[in-house]
Design a protein around this motif. Structure first.
Motif, PDB file in Angstrom:
ATOM      1  N   GLN A   1     -39.670  51.280 -30.296  1.00 28.12           N
ATOM      2  CA  GLN A   1     -41.083  50.893 -30.363  1.00 28.12           C
ATOM      3  C   GLN A   1     -41.435  49.900 -29.265  1.00 28.12           C
ATOM      4  O   GLN A   1     -42.602  49.760 -28.892  1.00 28.12           O
ATOM      5  N   ARG A   2     -40.403  49.193 -28.753  1.00 28.94           N
ATOM      6  CA  ARG A   2     -40.670  48.266 -27.648  1.00 28.94           C
ATOM      7  C   ARG A   2     -41.201  49.010 -26.426  1.00 28.94           C
ATOM      8  O   ARG A   2     -41.961  48.447 -25.632  1.00 28.94           O
TER       9      ARG A   2
ATOM     10  N   LYS B   1     -44.796  47.692 -28.796  1.00 26.54           N
ATOM     11  CA  LYS B   1     -44.980  47.307 -30.188  1.00 26.54           C
ATOM     12  C   LYS B   1     -43.823  46.431 -30.663  1.00 26.54           C
ATOM     13  O   LYS B   1     -42.745  46.439 -30.079  1.00 26.54           O
ATOM     14  N   ASN B   2     -44.067  45.706 -31.742  1.00 28.98           N
ATOM     15  CA  ASN B   2     -43.037  44.854 -32.329  1.00 28.98           C
ATOM     16  C   ASN B   2     -42.207  45.689 -33.297  1.00 28.98           C
ATOM     17  O   ASN B   2     -42.732  46.188 -34.298  1.00 28.98           O
TER      18      ASN B   2
ATOM     19  N   HIS C   1     -42.365  44.627 -37.038  1.00 33.63           N
ATOM     20  CA  HIS C   1     -43.661  44.927 -37.653  1.00 33.63           C
ATOM     21  C   HIS C   1     -43.776  46.426 -37.942  1.00 33.63           C
ATOM     22  O   HIS C   1     -44.231  46.828 -39.027  1.00 33.63           O
ATOM     23  N   GLU C   2     -43.347  47.261 -36.987  1.00 28.83           N
ATOM     24  CA  GLU C   2     -43.414  48.702 -37.184  1.00 28.83           C
ATOM     25  C   GLU C   2     -42.474  49.151 -38.298  1.00 28.83           C
ATOM     26  O   GLU C   2     -42.783  50.075 -39.054  1.00 28.83           O
TER      27      GLU C   2
ATOM     28  N   LYS D   1     -44.169  48.378 -41.579  1.00 31.19           N
ATOM     29  CA  LYS D   1     -45.272  49.305 -41.833  1.00 31.19           C
ATOM     30  C   LYS D   1     -44.748  50.672 -42.276  1.00 31.19           C
ATOM     31  O   LYS D   1     -45.223  51.251 -43.266  1.00 31.19           O
TER      32      LYS D   1
END
Length: 761
Positions: free
Chosen positions: A667-668, A672-673, A676-677, A680
């Motif tokens: 996700q990096r 994105k973090n 956090h992903e 979610k």
């Protein structure tokens, strides 16, 4: 740089932690204890037992144990005198007071932590809810339980101990004792098993009450980066692992595949990809149809290049047995995951067993949170004080030794290469052995210990080896290790909790060894944490005895190579090669600096594990609370079906979460973090799980007999995780810390797919 900032934050927080050497708050309780002890000197055994029963009745009636501490500790002191003919020291009593008050007590090695734990355990066991004393290994659990049993029995308390592979009925009896000695790992696995019980007879544990953690930094800090995973068998991948292992064994390094030893990564080159496609007669290794083959080849490469026999595992009775990196012991029923176990079995020409699926998991941090009360003991607490406070809410109380320490710790002797180091070790052994002093040599691996013994045999030096191959002889070997002229070579098995008695049990022999200078320690490797080095040194100079330690290491040792420590040296020193020790002070400073950097990175791994595990643990608690409600209800035929649905859906969820966790770092790439992903995605997955569960439970009347008869397996393994695979070039030189090779399959597959896609395009 992120890692550099993390390290700075780590040591900044360390300075702010609760560490005290002020024993003033304990003085009043100590004096009251000693006064009570004087008052019961002439009472009969029966009268002392009656006094204990009176305190027990009042505590079980609701009175606080604290109010009865001086009287109870006095009774324990007298019990020690009458049963084991031991008199606890003042500092030991103060340590027991600090231990009861939810601290990690730092006492120098050999200062009698085993005795201290008994005092606090007795006080807290009177509530009738059980006390767990969590030891570093099974050997210490059994030894301490047997050793201290007369004291507990004298006071009317029962004691038990837990061992790996102990029958369930015996475990249940041990856990129902007033005091139970066990390893934290075994308690954790038994907890996970109990969470999946179908009948009351399958519940091994009772509710948690209080845990005293011996060697607290090793258990709560070092081993905390290994989640406890309870797994079961399932069908393996549809590939021929033995054929693939034979194929991979013929590949040529740097032509067919590349190995980044620092980053613990291996991958096929373009030439290797083409060669693989030709061998297996497939047009494109990266087609989805060949997904399983690609994974299996990658795993076989990892098994060939990264996992070493007699280092990471041993072969015994036709089975792969994993060696615990911290204890040096074989861990029964532990496996690598994601197909790596099968790849190693194929590499060694063994029958390939079935793969495993996750049934349940918990981190050590969250296991400790199951106890309403926790405290600990160790000889090396200060370096871990920040984590004790942050993860467990524990302060550190430093207890002075009963007698001043007389051990001499000599500066490291550092050599440029291993051959020179081995010669220096032999010279050191010959020099000290001629004096008649006993010697303990600490090695890193099974292979190293056996190679060193063979080298000493060539020089006419008799020695005994203690490693994962002969752990059943541990007690006998340790009993002889302090005798005059003894030379013992050991892995980390002798690095913690081991009490080597000078002269054994013979007083004349002890006097002889003391006069000669006591036990001499030789360390052959520096470890990731300076605390582990200190523990090895701590086998000598116990309770005021003389002793000495000398580390003899080289720049080719595993730690130096794994983390690329040469990169920290000035350019002129990086390619230095000489037979004598390196005289540059820069070398020793660089090694110390590297250990601090490594400790900071390992702290980041544990923090990262906690961040991910905390979210999943909340979900597990929700689900298993619901399962427990069903378990204790009186429903009949659908009692079992509903429990099974909870377990099956949670198992599916855990395996999906493991897959999500492996790939979440990518996700990096999208800015994105990952954490956090992960939160979610796993939240959405858990909501779906609960919806599916409701549907299943609504159909409880349509019983599936085949599912109810499904065998519930019990194999286990552990693994490492990390949140940051994209390191700076500097950290790349130090090594990609936090990855165990069995977690590389997912990310590596994506890399290889991108490489393959680019080549095809």
């Amino acid at each position: 740089m992120k890692v550099t900032q993390t390290i700075k934050t780590f040591f900044h927080k360390f300075k702010q932690t609760t560490v005290t050497d002020d024993l003033g708050p304990y003085e009043r309780t100590l004096q009251q204890t000693l006064e009570h002890a004087d008052g019961i000197l002439y009472k009969t055994d029966a009268e002392l037992r009656q006094l204990t029963d009176d305190i027990k009745a009042r505590i079980q009636a609701g009175e606080a144990p604290d109010a009865h501490m001086p009287r109870l500790y006095a009774l324990v002191i007298e019990a020690f005198k009458r049963t084991l003919h031991m008199t606890p020291y003042r500092v030991q009593v103060m340590a027991a007071i600090a231990l009861h008050e939810r601290n990690v007590v730092e006492m120098q090695t050999g200062e009698g932590k085993t005795l201290v734990a008994v005092m606090t355990a007795c006080l807290n066991a009177l509530a009738g809810k059980g006390v767990h004393i969590l030891t570093f290994n099974d050997y210490l659990a059994k030894r301490d339980a047997h050793w201290m049993r007369p004291v507990y029995t004298f006071l009317g308390l029962s004691v038990g101990y837990i061992q790996e592979n102990m029958p369930v009925a015996e475990k249940r009896r041990a856990y129902r004792s007033d005091v139970t000695y066990a390893t934290a790992k075994e308690v954790g696995f038994d907890y996970l098993r109990s969470c999946m019980a179908y009948t009351p007879d399958e519940v091994i544990l009772r509710d948690f009450h209080y845990a005293i953690v011996d060697e607290a930094d090793a258990i709560l800090i070092d081993e905390a980066r290994n989640p406890l995973v309870f797994a079961g068998t399932m069908a393996g991948l549809p590939v021929d692992h033995l054929q693939i292992a034979r194929y991979v064994s013929g590949l040529t390094p740097y032509r067919d595949f590349m190995l980044d030893e620092y980053a613990r990564n291996v991958f096929l080159t373009d030439h290797g990809i083409g060669k693989t496609e030709a061998f297996f007669a497939i047009p494109n290794l990266y087609d989805d149809d060949h997904h399983h083959l690609l994974i299996a080849v990658n795993l076989a490469l990892q098994a060939r290049t990264m996992l070493r026999k007699d280092v990471d595992y041993i072969l015994e009775d036709g089975r792969i047995k994993l060696v615990d990196e911290f204890t040096g012991r074989v861990v029964e029923d532990r496996k690598w995951q994601n197909g790596l176990q099968a790849a190693v079995e194929a590499k060694e020409g063994l029958a390939v067993a079935s793969e495993g699926s996750i049934l349940n998991a918990i981190s050590l941090q969250h296991l400790m949170q199951c106890y309403p009360k926790v405290s600990g003991m160790t000889g090396t607490a200060q370096h871990a004080a920040e984590e004790f406070a942050g993860f467990y809410g524990l302060g550190v109380s430093i207890i002075p030794p009963h007698k001043p320490r007389r051990r001499i710790d000599y500066p490291d002797k550092i050599f440029t290469h291993k051959a020179a180091k081995v010669r220096a070790i032999i010279d050191e052994v010959q020099r000290v052995h001629q004096t008649g002093r006993p010697i303990l040599i600490g090695t890193l691996t099974v292979k190293e210990s056996e190679e060193l013994q063979a080298e000493m045999q060539r020089h006419g030096i008799a020695s005994t080896v203690l490693n994962a191959r002969n752990n059943e002889s541990e007690a006998a070997i340790i009993a002889q290790a302090g005798l005059p002229g003894a030379v013992t070579i050991s892995t980390n098995m002798a690095g913690r909790g081991t009490d080597i008695l000078l002269g054994g049990t013979d007083q004349h022999a002890k006097d002889t060894v003391v006069a000669l200078g006591g036990l001499h320690i030789i360390g052959t490797n520096r470890h990731e944490s300076v605390r582990i080095d200190q523990q090895l040194k701590g086998r000598a100079g116990r309770q005021g005895d003389p002793g000495s330690s000398q580390f003899i290491i080289s720049m080719e040792d595993d730690l130096m190579v794994k983390y690329g420590l040469k990169s920290l040296l000035p350019e002129p020193l990086r390619n230095l090669r000489q037979d004598g020790p390196i005289g540059h002070a820069t070398i020793a400073r660089s090694i110390a600096q590297a250990q601090r950097i490594i400790e900071g990175q390992l702290y980041e791994i544990r923090l990262n594990l906690h961040q991910y595990a905390h979210f999943t643990e909340r979900q597990r608690t929700i689900l298993f609370n619901r399962r427990q409600d069903i378990f204790v209800s009186a429903e009949s035929p659908t009692r079992e079906y509903k429990l099974l649905q909870h377990d099956l859906l949670w198992s599916y969820y855990m395996n999906d979460i493991a897959a999500l966790r492996e790939g979440i770092h990518w996700q990096r790439m999208a800015g994105k973090n990952p954490l956090h992903e992960f939160h979610k995605s796993s939240d959405a997955m858990f909501r779906q799980l609960m919806t599916d569960l409701e549907d299943k439970l609504d159909n409880a009347h349509t019983l599936d007999v085949s599912e109810l008869q499904r065998k519930r397996p019990s194999s286990t393994w552990t693994y490492l995780v990390n949140d940051n695979p994209f390191k700076s070039p500097f950290v790349q030189l130090l090594g990609n810390i936090g990855y165990q090779v069995d977690l590389l399959a997912g990310p590596l597959l994506m890399i290889l797919r991108m490489l393959g896609w680019g080549r095809r395009k």
